[in-house]
Design a protein around this motif. Structure first.
Motif, PDB file in Angstrom:
ATOM      1  N   ALA A  20       0.830  -1.203   0.000  1.00 21.43           N
ATOM      2  CA  ALA A  20       0.000   0.000   0.000  1.00 21.43           C
ATOM      3  C   ALA A  20       0.868   1.259   0.000  1.00 21.43           C
ATOM      4  O   ALA A  20       0.559   2.237  -0.698  1.00 21.43           O
ATOM      5  CB  ALA A  20      -0.930  -0.002   1.209  1.00 21.43           C
ATOM      6  N   ARG A  26       0.953   3.853  -3.250  1.00 19.75           N
ATOM      7  CA  ARG A  26       0.728   5.291  -3.067  1.00 19.75           C
ATOM      8  C   ARG A  26       1.851   6.114  -3.713  1.00 19.75           C
ATOM      9  O   ARG A  26       1.646   7.260  -4.111  1.00 19.75           O
ATOM     10  CB  ARG A  26       0.623   5.600  -1.572  1.00 19.75           C
ATOM     11  CG  ARG A  26      -0.008   6.920  -1.233  1.00 19.75           C
ATOM     12  CD  ARG A  26      -0.277   7.027   0.255  1.00 19.75           C
ATOM     13  NE  ARG A  26       0.939   6.969   1.062  1.00 19.75           N
ATOM     14  CZ  ARG A  26       0.966   7.101   2.379  1.00 19.75           C
ATOM     15  NH1 ARG A  26      -0.162   7.271   3.046  1.00 19.75           N
ATOM     16  NH2 ARG A  26       2.102   7.049   3.051  1.00 19.75           N
ATOM     17  N   LYS A  49      -2.390  -3.982  -8.407  1.00 17.08           N
ATOM     18  CA  LYS A  49      -2.911  -2.926  -7.551  1.00 17.08           C
ATOM     19  C   LYS A  49      -3.904  -3.479  -6.531  1.00 17.08           C
ATOM     20  O   LYS A  49      -4.704  -4.360  -6.833  1.00 17.08           O
ATOM     21  CB  LYS A  49      -3.566  -1.831  -8.388  1.00 17.08           C
ATOM     22  CG  LYS A  49      -2.563  -0.988  -9.165  1.00 17.08           C
ATOM     23  CD  LYS A  49      -3.217   0.261  -9.721  1.00 17.08           C
ATOM     24  CE  LYS A  49      -2.160   1.187 -10.337  1.00 17.08           C
ATOM     25  NZ  LYS A  49      -2.761   2.446 -10.814  1.00 17.08           N
ATOM     26  N   PRO A  87      -7.182  -3.203  -4.175  1.00 20.29           N
ATOM     27  CA  PRO A  87      -8.456  -2.476  -4.146  1.00 20.29           C
ATOM     28  C   PRO A  87      -8.551  -1.586  -2.913  1.00 20.29           C
ATOM     29  O   PRO A  87      -7.916  -1.854  -1.883  1.00 20.29           O
ATOM     30  CB  PRO A  87      -9.503  -3.592  -4.114  1.00 20.29           C
ATOM     31  CG  PRO A  87      -8.782  -4.798  -3.603  1.00 20.29           C
ATOM     32  CD  PRO A  87      -7.355  -4.658  -4.027  1.00 20.29           C
ATOM     33  N   GLU A  88      -9.299  -0.517  -3.025  1.00 21.57           N
ATOM     34  CA  GLU A  88      -9.384   0.473  -1.952  1.00 21.57           C
ATOM     35  C   GLU A  88      -9.938  -0.118  -0.656  1.00 21.57           C
ATOM     36  O   GLU A  88      -9.531   0.270   0.437  1.00 21.57           O
ATOM     37  CB  GLU A  88     -10.247   1.656  -2.397  1.00 21.57           C
ATOM     38  CG  GLU A  88      -9.589   2.529  -3.461  1.00 21.57           C
ATOM     39  CD  GLU A  88      -8.258   3.101  -3.001  1.00 21.57           C
ATOM     40  OE1 GLU A  88      -8.155   3.526  -1.823  1.00 21.57           O
ATOM     41  OE2 GLU A  88      -7.304   3.118  -3.816  1.00 21.57           O
ATOM     42  N   ASP A  89     -10.873  -1.079  -0.765  1.00 21.69           N
ATOM     43  CA  ASP A  89     -11.424  -1.655   0.461  1.00 21.69           C
ATOM     44  C   ASP A  89     -10.382  -2.478   1.210  1.00 21.69           C
ATOM     45  O   ASP A  89     -10.397  -2.548   2.441  1.00 21.69           O
ATOM     46  CB  ASP A  89     -12.681  -2.483   0.162  1.00 21.69           C
ATOM     47  CG  ASP A  89     -12.405  -3.658  -0.775  1.00 21.69           C
ATOM     48  OD1 ASP A  89     -11.411  -3.608  -1.525  1.00 21.69           O
ATOM     49  OD2 ASP A  89     -13.200  -4.617  -0.758  1.00 21.69           O
ATOM     50  N   ILE A 133      -7.104  -1.752   1.203  1.00 21.90           N
ATOM     51  CA  ILE A 133      -6.247  -0.747   1.858  1.00 21.90           C
ATOM     52  C   ILE A 133      -6.936  -0.216   3.111  1.00 21.90           C
ATOM     53  O   ILE A 133      -6.308  -0.080   4.174  1.00 21.90           O
ATOM     54  CB  ILE A 133      -5.928   0.403   0.883  1.00 21.90           C
ATOM     55  CG1 ILE A 133      -5.076  -0.116  -0.283  1.00 21.90           C
ATOM     56  CG2 ILE A 133      -5.190   1.533   1.609  1.00 21.90           C
ATOM     57  CD1 ILE A 133      -4.803   0.907  -1.368  1.00 21.90           C
ATOM     58  N   ALA A 134      -8.227   0.049   3.011  1.00 20.55           N
ATOM     59  CA  ALA A 134      -8.974   0.582   4.163  1.00 20.55           C
ATOM     60  C   ALA A 134      -8.942  -0.382   5.345  1.00 20.55           C
ATOM     61  O   ALA A 134      -8.891   0.043   6.512  1.00 20.55           O
ATOM     62  CB  ALA A 134     -10.415   0.879   3.755  1.00 20.55           C
TER      63      ALA A 134
END
Length: 591
Positions: A525, A529, A581, A583-585, A587-588
Motif C-alpha cells: 500500500a 501510493r 494494484k 483495491p481500496e477496500d 487498503i482501508a
C-alpha cells in the motif's frame, strides 16, 4: 484485546533534529494489535506519517528504530532492531533489521520506538541514555570510516552503550549506504545509511538500564528455556554456530544457484578455495547477538584483512560473481565495505556490472573480472563519490540507464540482486520482483524450498505464486516479532505461544497468518501510493532470455510467459488486480 499489552514499553520517543527537541508519546497500541512490532509496526507508522512523494534524502523523511514485544526478553534470537525509512535507492518503503545489542538497549532505555525527524544543522550524533537524550557534536568524526568513528565513541562511552554509525558513503548520501552497529552488524539495504547521513547524523549512541514487564515471569521464563533447548540449540541449527552462512556456499554451488561473473552463469568448480572450511582456519573469535543461543558471528583475520563474517552474500559477491577466488581479498572487501558504510551486495553487484561493461566494450570503467585489488579500491571511490566511483555510486539501475547494459544490470526497482541465481530457482525471480524494497531474499526465500530441501520442483511456474506468498507471510510475521532468520524450526504455533506468554493476551496461529498477510499488504500500500505497480515488478532481461551454460541448472532460462504467469498467480493469491494494484477496500482494512 485490552488497550495496552505487556511486553511493550508503551512509549515512543520523537527526536526533532532541526529544533533539537525531544517529545514522548504512547505507542499506538491499535497499530501494535494489527502489526505486532518491528517490521510491521514500522511500516504502519511510515504509512501514517510520510507524505507521498517526499524526497527520501529530504528532511521530510523520517528514520524509525522499532523494537517488538519480545525484544529484551530471553526469547531466543529476539535481539534485533528494525530500521526503516523511505528508500533513496528505490523510492519504496525500506525496512532493515540489525543485530547486536542495540535493539535490546533501546527497549531497556524505555522505548518501543525512536523516530528521528528533520535535520541537524551541523554534523552530530544523538545520545540516548535511558530517559536522557542529548545532541552531541560530531565534526571531529565526520569523514572517518565507520570503524574508527565507533572506536572513538566506544572509548568515550564504554561497553554498556551500543553505537550505530555511518561511514563516508552515508555522509555523501550514497544510495547503497548502510548503517553499522557494534562494529560488524549492518542495516544494509536500500540506502538506509544515506537517510541517516541526510540528517547530518554520524551516529546514534544508546544505553538502556531498565527492563521489560512480561506476563507471569516465572512460567514464561521456564518455557522460554525449554524452547531454547528443544527448538533452537539443537542439531538442526548447529551449522549456524559451526559455520555461519558460509555453509550456504556449498549448498548454492551444488544446487546450481551460485552466481558466476555477474549472473552470466552459475557454479564454480574451485569453490573449495574460499569456502567455510578455508575461512574457519582464520577464525580468531566468536560472537552472538543479544538473546541469541546460536552465535553465528565469526571473527576472521587473514593477513591484514579482518571482519566478522564474511556472510554468504559477501563471499559470493566478492568471490565467484566477481571471478575472484582469493579468500583474503574476499575478507578485505567485506572489511572495507563495512568501514566505508556500504552494502556489500549492492556495491559488489554494481562493480561486477562495471566489470562486464568493460569486458564487453560498452563502457570502460577500468576494471575487469578477477581484479580484486581494484574492486576493493573502487569501494572507497564509491563511498567518497570520487573518480569512477561517482558513476558507480549511482547503483546499477541509474548507471545502466546512463551508459547502457540494462539487460544485465541485476536489480529490481533499483535494488541489486542478492546472490541467488533465479534461473536455478524459478520462484526466486518472483520473490525478487514483488519484494516491497526491490530485489531481496529476506521477504521470501524460495532457494530453501526449491533447492536445499528439494521440497518443490525448481524449474516450473506451477503453484509458484502460492509458494512465494506462503514464504513471504511467514517472514513478515517473524520479522515483525523481530526474530532472527536462523531459528530455522520456528513455526506459527511457537510464535503465537511466545506472544501470548509475554503479552498476557491470547494470540492464535491464525492470528500469525493474518498479521503476516497484513504486513505484506501495508508495504504494498505504501509503494502503491508512491506509484508502483506491475510495471515495476520485473527482473532483468538476462533472466528471461539467456540460458545457464554450466552446473546442475544448465540450460535453464525463465521464459517471459512463465515469469508473467507466476507474477499473476501471486497477485491472485494476494487479492490484487492484474496490474498488481490493491483495491481500496483492502487498503482501508489495513488502517
Amino acid at each position: 484485546m485490552e488497550k495496552t499489552m505487556l511486553g511493550y514499553q508503551n512509549k515512543v520517543v520523537r527526536i526533532d533534529l532541526t529544533k533539537k527537541g525531544v517529545s514522548f508519546e504512547p505507542l499506538r497500541m491499535d497499530f501494535a494489535k494489527k502489526y505486532v512490532g518491528s517490521k510491521g509496526l514500522a511500516i504502519r507508522y511510515m504509512y501514517e506519517e510520510l507524505k507521498p512523494g517526499i524526497d527520501p534524502l529530504g528532511p521530510e523523511n523520517k528514520l524509525f528504530l522499532t523494537t517488538g514485544p519480545l525484544t529484551g526478553t530471553p526469547v531466543p534470537c529476539s535481539g534485533k532492531l528494525s530500521v526503516a525509512a523511505k528508500s533513496p535507492a528505490t523510492g519504496t518503503m525500506n525496512d532493515c533489521s540489525i543485530g547486536g545489542h542495540v535493539g535490546i538497549r533501546l527497549k531497556f532505555a524505555g522505548y518501543d520506538m525512536a523516530i528521528f525527524e528533520g535535520k541537524l544543522s551541523e554534523p552530530g550524533y544523538v545520545l540516548i541514555d535511558d530517559g536522557k537524550i542529548r545532541f552531541m557534536d560530531a565534526k571531529d568524526l565526520w569523514g572517518l570510516g565507520s570503524h574508527e568513528a565507533e572506536k572513538i565513541l566506544a572509548q568515550k562511552y564504554g561497553p554498556e552503550f551500543s553505537i550505530m554509525s555511518i561511514g563516508p558513503a552515508g555522509e555523501n548520501l550514497g544510495v547503497m549506504a548502510c548503517i553499522n552497529c557494534d562494529y560488524y552488524r549492518q542495516a544494509g539495504r536500500g540506502g538506509i545509511g544515506a537517510v541517516m547521513g541526510s540528517k547530518n547524523m554520524k551516529a546514534i549512541v544508546i544505553r538502556g538500564t531498565g527492563g521489560v514487564k512480561v506476563n507471569d515471569i516465572e512460567n514464561t521464563t521456564n518455557r522460554i528455556i525449554e524452547l531454547l533447548r528443544e527448538s533452537v540449540v539443537n542439531d538442526d541449527n548447529q551449522y549456524i554456530f559451526d559455520d555461519g552462512t558460509t555453509a550456504f556456499l556449498e549448498a548454492c554451488n551444488d544446487g546450481g544457484i551460485l552466481p558466476w561473473k555477474n549472473f552470466s552463469d552459475t557454479t564454480d568448480e574451485k569453490w573449495t578455495e574460499y569456502n567455510g572450511d578455508v575461512l574457519k582456519q582464520y577464525r580468531v573469535g566468536k560472537r552472538g547477538c543479544g538473546s541469541c543461543g546460536l552465535g553465528c558471528g565469526n571473527f576472521l583475520k587473514i593477513g591484514d584483512a579482518i571482519c566478522e563474517g564474511p556472510e554468504y552474500e559477501s563471499i559470493a559477491v566478492a568471490g565467484p560473481n566477481a571471478g575472484i577466488r582469493d579468500p583474503e581479498k574476499i575478507v578485505k572487501f567485506n572489511e572495507v565495505a563495512d568501514d566505508m558504510g556500504l552494502d556489500t551486495i549492492s556495491a559488489g553487484d554494481t562493480i561486477i556490472w562495471a566489470m562486464e561493461m568493460t569486458e564487453k566494450g560498452i563502457h570502460d570503467f577500468g576494471i575487469k573480472f578477477g581484479e580484486a585489488d581494484k574492486m576493493i579500491e573502487y569501494l572507497k571511490l564509491m563511498a567518497r563519490n570520487e573518480g569512477v566511483g561517482k558513476d558507480l555510486a549511482l547503483g546499477t539501475k541509474r548507471a545502466s540507464e546512463k551508459y547502457g547494459g540494462t539487460e544485465f544490470a541485476m536489480q529490481v526497482k533499483g535494488l541489486e540482486f542478492p546472490q541467488y541465481e533465479p534461473r536455478g530457482s524459478w520462484a526466486t525471480s518472483v520473490a525478487y520482483a514483488v519484494s516491497d524494497r526491490g530485489a531481496c531474499h529476506m521477504r521470501a526465500y524460495p532457494p530453501n524450498m526449491e533447492v536445499f530441501e528439494a521440497a518443490a520442483p525448481p524449474y516450473t511456474a506451477e503453484n509458484k505464486g502460492q509458494l512465494v506468498y506462503d514464504l513471504a507471510e511467514y517472514n513478515a510475521i517473524k520479522f515483525s516479532l523481530c526474530i532472527c532468520d536462523f531459528w530455522g524450526t520456528l513455526d506459527y504455533d511457537i510464535m503465537a505461544e511466545l506472544l501470548t506468554m509475554v503479552t498476557g493476551v491470547e494470540w492464535t496461529t491464525e492470528d500469525m497468518s493474518t498479521v503476516g498477510r497484513r504486513v505484506i499488504n501495508i508495504g504494498r500500500a505504501f509503494n502503491q501510493r508512491e506509484g508502483f505497480d506491475r510495471r515495476h515488478d520485473t527482473v532483468p532481461k538476462r533472466i528471461v532470455t539467456e540460458a545457464l551454460q554450466n552446473g546442475p541448472a544448465k540450460g535453464q532460462v525463465i521464459p517471459q510467459e512463465a515469469f508473467d504467469d507466476m507474477l499473476s498467480q501471486y497477485y491472485k493469491v494476494m487479492g490484487w488486480d492484474e496490474n498488481g494494484k490493491m483495491p481500496e477496500d483492502l487498503i482501508a482494512s489495513l488502517l
